[in-house]
Design a protein around this motif. Structure first.
Motif, mmCIF file in Angstrom:
data_model
loop_
_atom_site.group_PDB
_atom_site.id
_atom_site.type_symbol
_atom_site.label_atom_id
_atom_site.label_comp_id
_atom_site.label_asym_id
_atom_site.label_seq_id
_atom_site.Cartn_x
_atom_site.Cartn_y
_atom_site.Cartn_z
ATOM 1 N N HIS A 60 14.751 -4.521 1.678
ATOM 2 C CA HIS A 60 15.246 -3.805 2.855
ATOM 3 C C HIS A 60 15.181 -2.286 2.644
ATOM 4 C CE1 HIS A 60 17.458 -3.336 6.579
ATOM 5 N NE2 HIS A 60 18.288 -2.523 5.964
ATOM 6 N N ASP B 17 14.465 -3.860 9.954
ATOM 7 C CA ASP B 17 14.428 -5.296 10.251
ATOM 8 C C ASP B 17 13.259 -5.633 11.173
ATOM 9 O OD1 ASP B 17 16.671 -5.696 8.706
ATOM 10 O OD2 ASP B 17 18.070 -5.489 10.391
ATOM 11 N N GLU C 272 10.118 -5.655 9.147
ATOM 12 C CA GLU C 272 10.082 -6.882 8.338
ATOM 13 C C GLU C 272 9.641 -8.079 9.184
ATOM 14 O OE1 GLU C 272 10.271 -9.671 5.485
ATOM 15 O OE2 GLU C 272 10.382 -7.500 5.185
ATOM 16 N N ARG D 272 18.208 0.892 9.916
ATOM 17 C CA ARG D 272 18.307 -0.496 9.458
ATOM 18 C C ARG D 272 17.718 -1.457 10.481
ATOM 19 N NH1 ARG D 272 23.274 1.430 7.250
ATOM 20 N NH2 ARG D 272 24.429 0.839 9.120
#
Length: 307
Positions: free
Chosen positions: A97, A71, A74, A67
């Motif tokens: 996500h 991020d 992104e 995760r």
């Protein structure tokens, strides 16, 4: 001895029961998975809620790392709105996500492949480690970009399938409407008797209508989400026909005919663009064989008659 055997049997039975209970608990859907599909007013890609409890040890260990890496991807790449639109156009039921996590996994796969190659290269001929490290980093970046490119190809493939399916679906809707059925009943009949990407989108429209959404608003939403211009015109035409009471069957027949004509024009244009490539087998394969077959007997005859 009997007591020890009984204790061992009880321990074995307890272990089996624990394993079975864990498997059954893992297969049972959570409360969120059972309730959230019926809550249509929640935004799918809004602020993420707390992640669900991990189902296994690997998810518990590596899930937070993935995760955080997603991020980071992104923040570097950006373009969340574009990714969200492409996911919707590709028919993938996942968030931005989740797609970033997939990109990280693809990048790790590319990194692992090139890392194995770099390790073998270093064992065979030791040298500077910096080019090998840069190559591994390039493998990670290539995996991330390859997943994005695959999403684009999924969008194109689905849109091509929708365009190929559209004339048949439009004709079926026109026949049902011309037979006296209303737009919703005709849509229900077509959705139940057809299979395909466009049928899935129309099934979502029908589900929205059955939950109380106006027919015009449901088709306007389809026109806004779908990236195929012909389907957007089809949805706008139905919405306008329902609002103003214009003949719907004529509109559907005309749109199906327009799509078929556009498909024929595209096929002619594609064949004209590929004309040079179509001539390559003739020029480099057929014509040399014809020349060889024409002159080879004479060459053999001259060879046999020459002193």
């Amino acid at each position: 001895m009997i007591v020890a055997g009984g204790l061992l049997g009880a321990a074995l039975a307890g272990g089996v029961l624990l394993v079975v209970a864990h498997v059954l608990a893992g297969r049972r859907p959570s409360l969120e998975a059972r309730v959230l599909p019926y809550l249509r007013d929640l935004a799918g890609d809004g602020p993420r809620s707390a992640p669900a409890a991990p189902r296994n040890a690997a998810a518990a260990i590596y899930g937070p790392l993935l995760r955080r890496a997603a991020d980071g991807v992104e923040r570097v790449l950006g373009g969340a709105e574009s990714v969200r639109r492409r996911l919707a156009r590709a028919g993938l039921d996942r968030s931005v996500h989740d797609f970033r996590v997939e990109q990280v996994l693809w990048g790790l796969t590319g990194f692992a492949v090139l890392a194995a190659f770099a390790l073998l290269r270093a064992l065979h001929s030791p040298g500077s480690a910096l080019p090998l490290a840069l190559m591994c980093a390039g493998g990670f970046a290539a995996g991330v970009l390859l997943r994005d490119n695959r999403l684009t190809s999924q969008v194109k493939r689905r849109e091509a399938a929708i365009v190929a399916e559209f004339p048949t679906v439009a004709e079926l809707l026109a026949l049902a409407v011309a037979a006296g059925e209303g737009p919703v009943a005709a849509l229900d009949r077509v959705v139940r008797r057809s299979r395909g990407e466009l049928s899935r989108d129309l099934a979502d429209v029908l589900a929205g209508i059955r939950t109380g959404e106006p027919v015009a608003d449901a088709f306007d939403r389809l026109a806004a989400v779908c990236g195929v211009p012909v389907v957007a015109r089809f949805a706008h035409g139905i919405a306008v026909a329902v609002e103003r009471g214009t003949p719907l069957a004529d509109v559907l027949h005309a749109q199906a005919a327009d799509v078929r004509d556009a498909g024929r024009r595209e096929l002619i244009e594609r064949s004209s663009r590929q004309e040079i490539w179509m001539m390559l087998p003739v020029v480099f394969l057929v014509m040399p064989l014809v020349v060889v077959l024409a002159f080879w007997p004479g060459y053999v005859g001259l060879t046999l008659t020459s002193p």
